[in-house]
Write a protein that holds these residues in place. Structure first.
Motif, PDB file in Angstrom:
ATOM      1  N   VAL A 292      40.339  11.666 -17.758  1.00 34.94           N
ATOM      2  CA  VAL A 292      41.509  12.418 -18.198  1.00 34.94           C
ATOM      3  C   VAL A 292      42.700  11.490 -18.126  1.00 34.94           C
ATOM      4  O   VAL A 292      42.942  10.843 -17.101  1.00 34.94           O
ATOM      5  N   THR A 293      43.444  11.383 -19.213  1.00 32.65           N
ATOM      6  CA  THR A 293      44.579  10.472 -19.278  1.00 32.65           C
ATOM      7  C   THR A 293      45.867  11.249 -19.517  1.00 32.65           C
ATOM      8  O   THR A 293      45.859  12.415 -19.900  1.00 32.65           O
ATOM      9  N   ALA A 294      46.971  10.587 -19.289  1.00 32.09           N
ATOM     10  CA  ALA A 294      48.287  11.173 -19.553  1.00 32.09           C
ATOM     11  C   ALA A 294      49.071  10.248 -20.462  1.00 32.09           C
ATOM     12  O   ALA A 294      49.034   9.028 -20.308  1.00 32.09           O
ATOM     13  N   ASP A 295      49.762  10.818 -21.453  1.00 29.60           N
ATOM     14  CA  ASP A 295      50.577   9.994 -22.330  1.00 29.60           C
ATOM     15  C   ASP A 295      51.997   9.899 -21.790  1.00 29.60           C
ATOM     16  O   ASP A 295      52.308  10.376 -20.704  1.00 29.60           O
ATOM     17  N   HIS A 296      52.893   9.299 -22.574  1.00 32.78           N
ATOM     18  CA  HIS A 296      54.263   9.072 -22.108  1.00 32.78           C
ATOM     19  C   HIS A 296      55.039  10.375 -21.959  1.00 32.78           C
ATOM     20  O   HIS A 296      56.082  10.413 -21.305  1.00 32.78           O
ATOM     21  N   LYS A 297      54.526  11.464 -22.537  1.00 32.16           N
ATOM     22  CA  LYS A 297      55.174  12.760 -22.394  1.00 32.16           C
ATOM     23  C   LYS A 297      54.542  13.590 -21.277  1.00 32.16           C
ATOM     24  O   LYS A 297      54.829  14.770 -21.135  1.00 32.16           O
ATOM     25  N   ALA A 298      53.654  12.955 -20.504  1.00 34.75           N
ATOM     26  CA  ALA A 298      52.977  13.599 -19.372  1.00 34.75           C
ATOM     27  C   ALA A 298      52.009  14.684 -19.810  1.00 34.75           C
ATOM     28  O   ALA A 298      51.663  15.566 -19.043  1.00 34.75           O
ATOM     29  N   ASN A 299      51.585  14.619 -21.096  1.00 37.07           N
ATOM     30  CA  ASN A 299      50.549  15.537 -21.548  1.00 37.07           C
ATOM     31  C   ASN A 299      49.185  14.965 -21.170  1.00 37.07           C
ATOM     32  O   ASN A 299      48.982  13.758 -21.210  1.00 37.07           O
ATOM     33  N   SER A 300      48.260  15.827 -20.819  1.00 32.54           N
ATOM     34  CA  SER A 300      46.933  15.356 -20.440  1.00 32.54           C
ATOM     35  C   SER A 300      45.988  15.472 -21.619  1.00 32.54           C
ATOM     36  O   SER A 300      46.103  16.360 -22.457  1.00 32.54           O
ATOM     37  N   ALA A 301      45.043  14.547 -21.689  1.00 30.69           N
ATOM     38  CA  ALA A 301      44.046  14.546 -22.747  1.00 30.69           C
ATOM     39  C   ALA A 301      42.769  13.936 -22.205  1.00 30.69           C
ATOM     40  O   ALA A 301      42.789  13.108 -21.300  1.00 30.69           O
ATOM     41  N   MET A 302      41.655  14.372 -22.784  1.00 32.33           N
ATOM     42  CA  MET A 302      40.379  13.836 -22.349  1.00 32.33           C
ATOM     43  C   MET A 302      39.961  12.673 -23.242  1.00 32.33           C
ATOM     44  O   MET A 302      40.106  12.731 -24.463  1.00 32.33           O
ATOM     45  N   LEU A 303      39.463  11.641 -22.603  1.00 29.82           N
ATOM     46  CA  LEU A 303      38.912  10.486 -23.293  1.00 29.82           C
ATOM     47  C   LEU A 303      37.396  10.587 -23.192  1.00 29.82           C
ATOM     48  O   LEU A 303      36.867  10.940 -22.132  1.00 29.82           O
ATOM     49  N   TYR A 304      36.696  10.262 -24.272  1.00 28.69           N
ATOM     50  CA  TYR A 304      35.246  10.468 -24.309  1.00 28.69           C
ATOM     51  C   TYR A 304      34.502   9.140 -24.356  1.00 28.69           C
ATOM     52  O   TYR A 304      35.062   8.098 -24.706  1.00 28.69           O
ATOM     53  N   ALA A 305      33.224   9.216 -23.978  1.00 29.32           N
ATOM     54  CA  ALA A 305      32.388   8.020 -23.959  1.00 29.32           C
ATOM     55  C   ALA A 305      30.963   8.390 -24.314  1.00 29.32           C
ATOM     56  O   ALA A 305      30.566   9.561 -24.264  1.00 29.32           O
ATOM     57  N   LEU A 306      30.182   7.390 -24.688  1.00 32.07           N
ATOM     58  CA  LEU A 306      28.742   7.528 -24.841  1.00 32.07           C
ATOM     59  C   LEU A 306      28.089   6.784 -23.690  1.00 32.07           C
ATOM     60  O   LEU A 306      28.458   5.637 -23.401  1.00 32.07           O
ATOM     61  N   GLN A 307      27.130   7.424 -23.051  1.00 34.37           N
ATOM     62  CA  GLN A 307      26.556   6.888 -21.827  1.00 34.37           C
ATOM     63  C   GLN A 307      25.051   6.692 -21.951  1.00 34.37           C
ATOM     64  O   GLN A 307      24.353   7.495 -22.562  1.00 34.37           O
TER      65      GLN A 307
END
Length: 506
Positions: A292-307
């Motif tokens: 889970v990441t945060a941008d410069h506006k402090a909004n949260s977003a999920m980053l995805y991956a293949l495992q």
């Protein structure tokens, strides 16, 4: 008398079925000020306690080959022990645990536990992620317990399922907190991507009641998960929870598509390829939430991956344990690093090819390229190289599905201590490989995330990494990949599926 300034410390607890550790980091130096760990034996076929301590089989059934379990009580005792050891070490250094500003919890993903919501008592041993009942994923293990465990069936609506993160939070809060995070939830294959909700249709097909699964905490880089109510850490707050592969990504700072982390050790090989802010469907790899990441506006977003999680490491284990060609894994690795140029040999193991990115349940072990001069040194090279080729195949599968190529691989794990392995990985993949000097990147990663959740950044003290750029040519890589591909393909069709052999040999 000078007053000693209060230190800003972050604690990180790692809970696995066979290893529990606790470390406290200084955010000023980035180094561990205190650490403790305890290794635990697993319950497997033929182990001394497997025949008497397990509750998760039917009463009349005998212990089955391929079952791998752990007793939760032993893990909880280990948690208390390592925490007490660290607390005592800190006190001797004049650092009370109250200096810890935040806690992080990281855990082995995929291992399933069940307990009673009213009593808190466990209903069965933990079913390990390598257990035969979890061969199709953690969701299969939950389904097996739901259908076959008498204690689970008797508990009914009072049964609670969870992975080590959920159970650890439950125990740290005396049963007040029952939740999981998005990284662990996505590893179960029961969470509907993009998330963060359980997939009701999958649960229904698996005969799993959604009410028996922990609520998934809404994604946020600054979530308060729990306040500890027991033990040496009472009163401290848990601000970060994530599975170990995800914590490794965080520790390396992987936050954009094209970056990947590779953990390579005696337990297995785990590859995480970051694909972006939207989940990618793959037939060979598992789509998961990376972080889970945060941008410069402090909004949260999920980053995805293949495992991809592979047991290709069993090639080395077989040379040491089964064939007794080497006295230890370290000896095998040292032989690999000192062996001179030779005629290439290729080794594919049943465990490696049956897991991702190949997923061939009918695969059998095979060795190609044997000559009259083949020696145990050649076997060591073939075994270790098979791990590097498997990682390259995982990268290729990720690129095929996501349309994004991997350009940088961050490696950790015990095998990353060998320069020749890292250089070979760079040569086989044709990309830059980076190794950071951290004893446990997952523990460091979850500590960094816990600090960020309370606006405490670790200082600019990252250890200078070792960088390995490829020395191979494109023609060499193509030839290696062609030969390796023939070896993998010739491993197909040796094991019976559904009582009969397949015929995929070519």
């Amino acid at each position: 008398m000078a007053v000693r300034p209060q230190a800003e410390l972050i604690g990180a607890l790692s809970v696995e079925s066979d290893l529990v550790s606790f470390a406290v980091f200084s955010t000023t130096t980035g180094q561990e000020v205190a650490t403790s760990s305890k290794r635990l034996p697993m319950l497997t076929t033929g182990s001394s306690s497997s025949s008497s301590s397990s509750d998760c089989r039917q009463p009349a059934a005998a212990w089955q080959p391929g079952w791998v379990e752990q007793e939760p009580a032993k893990v909880w005792a280990a948690v208390n022990e390592v925490v007490a050891n660290v607390s005592n070490e800190m006190c001797r250094s004049g650092l009370p645990v109250t200096y810890i500003k935040a806690l992080g919890v990281t855990n082995e993903p995929g291992t399933v536990l069940a307990w009673n919501a009213d009593t808190g008592g466990v209903l069965c041993n933990a079913v390990h992620r390598t257990d035969a009942r979890a061969a199709d994923g953690p969701d299969a293990a939950v389904e097996w317990l739901t259908r076959h465990s008498e204690p689970v069936k008797r508990a009914g609506h009072k049964c609670r399922f969870g992975t080590w993160d959920t159970w650890t939070l439950w125990m740290l809060t005396s049963g007040q907190v029952y939740t999981t995070d998005v990284t662990n939830a996505s590893q179960t294959r029961l969470m509907a991507l993009p998330g963060p909700e359980w997939d009701e249709s999958v649960c229904r097909d698996r005969n799993i009641c959604v009410a028996s699964l922990p609520p998934i905490r809404a994604p946020s880089p600054s979530t308060l998960y729990a306040v500890v109510t027991v033990g040496e850490l009472i009163g401290l707050s848990v601000y970060s929870v994530m599975s170990r592969p995800n914590a490794v990504l965080c520790g390396h700072g992987c936050d954009s598509a094209g970056q990947a982390s590779v953990t390579m050790d005696e337990r297995g090989v785990t590859v995480m390829c970051v694909t972006g802010r939207s989940p990618v469907t793959s037939s060979a790899l598992t789509a998961v939430v990376a972080c889970v990441t945060a941008d410069h506006k402090a909004n949260s977003a999920m980053l995805y991956a293949l495992q991809a999680t592979s047991q290709v490491n069993m090639a080395v284990a077989s040379l040491v344990s089964n064939l007794a060609l080497f006295k230890s894994t370290a000896e095998c690795m040292n032989v690999y690093c000192t062996a001179g140029p030779s005629t290439p040999a290729y080794m594919a193991t049943e465990e490696g090819v049956s897991s991702a990115p190949y997923g061939r349940a009918d695969a059998g072990g095979i060795m190609c390229g044997i000559t009259g001069d083949t020696s145990k040194e050649h076997l060591a090279r073939a075994a270790v190289d098979s791990m590097c080729f498997t990682v390259a195949d995982a990268f290729n599968a990720s690129q095929s599905d996501s349309r994004k190529s991997v350009h940088t691989a961050f490696m950790d794990g015990s095998y990353s201590e060998y320069d020749d392995v890292l250089q070979q990985q760079a040569d086989v993949c044709g990309i830059r490989v980076i190794k950071n000097h951290r004893r446990d990147m997952a523990v460091y990663g979850v500590a960094v995330a816990a600090g960020l959740a309370v606006n405490i950044k670790f200082g600019n003290h990252r250890c200078d990494p070792d960088v390995y750029d490829p020395k191979s040519s494109a023609e060499q890589r193509a030839q290696w990949q062609k030969q390796w591909g023939k070896c993998v393909q010739r491993s197909y069709g040796w094991n019976r599926i559904g009582g009969r052999l397949t015929d995929d040999f070519s």
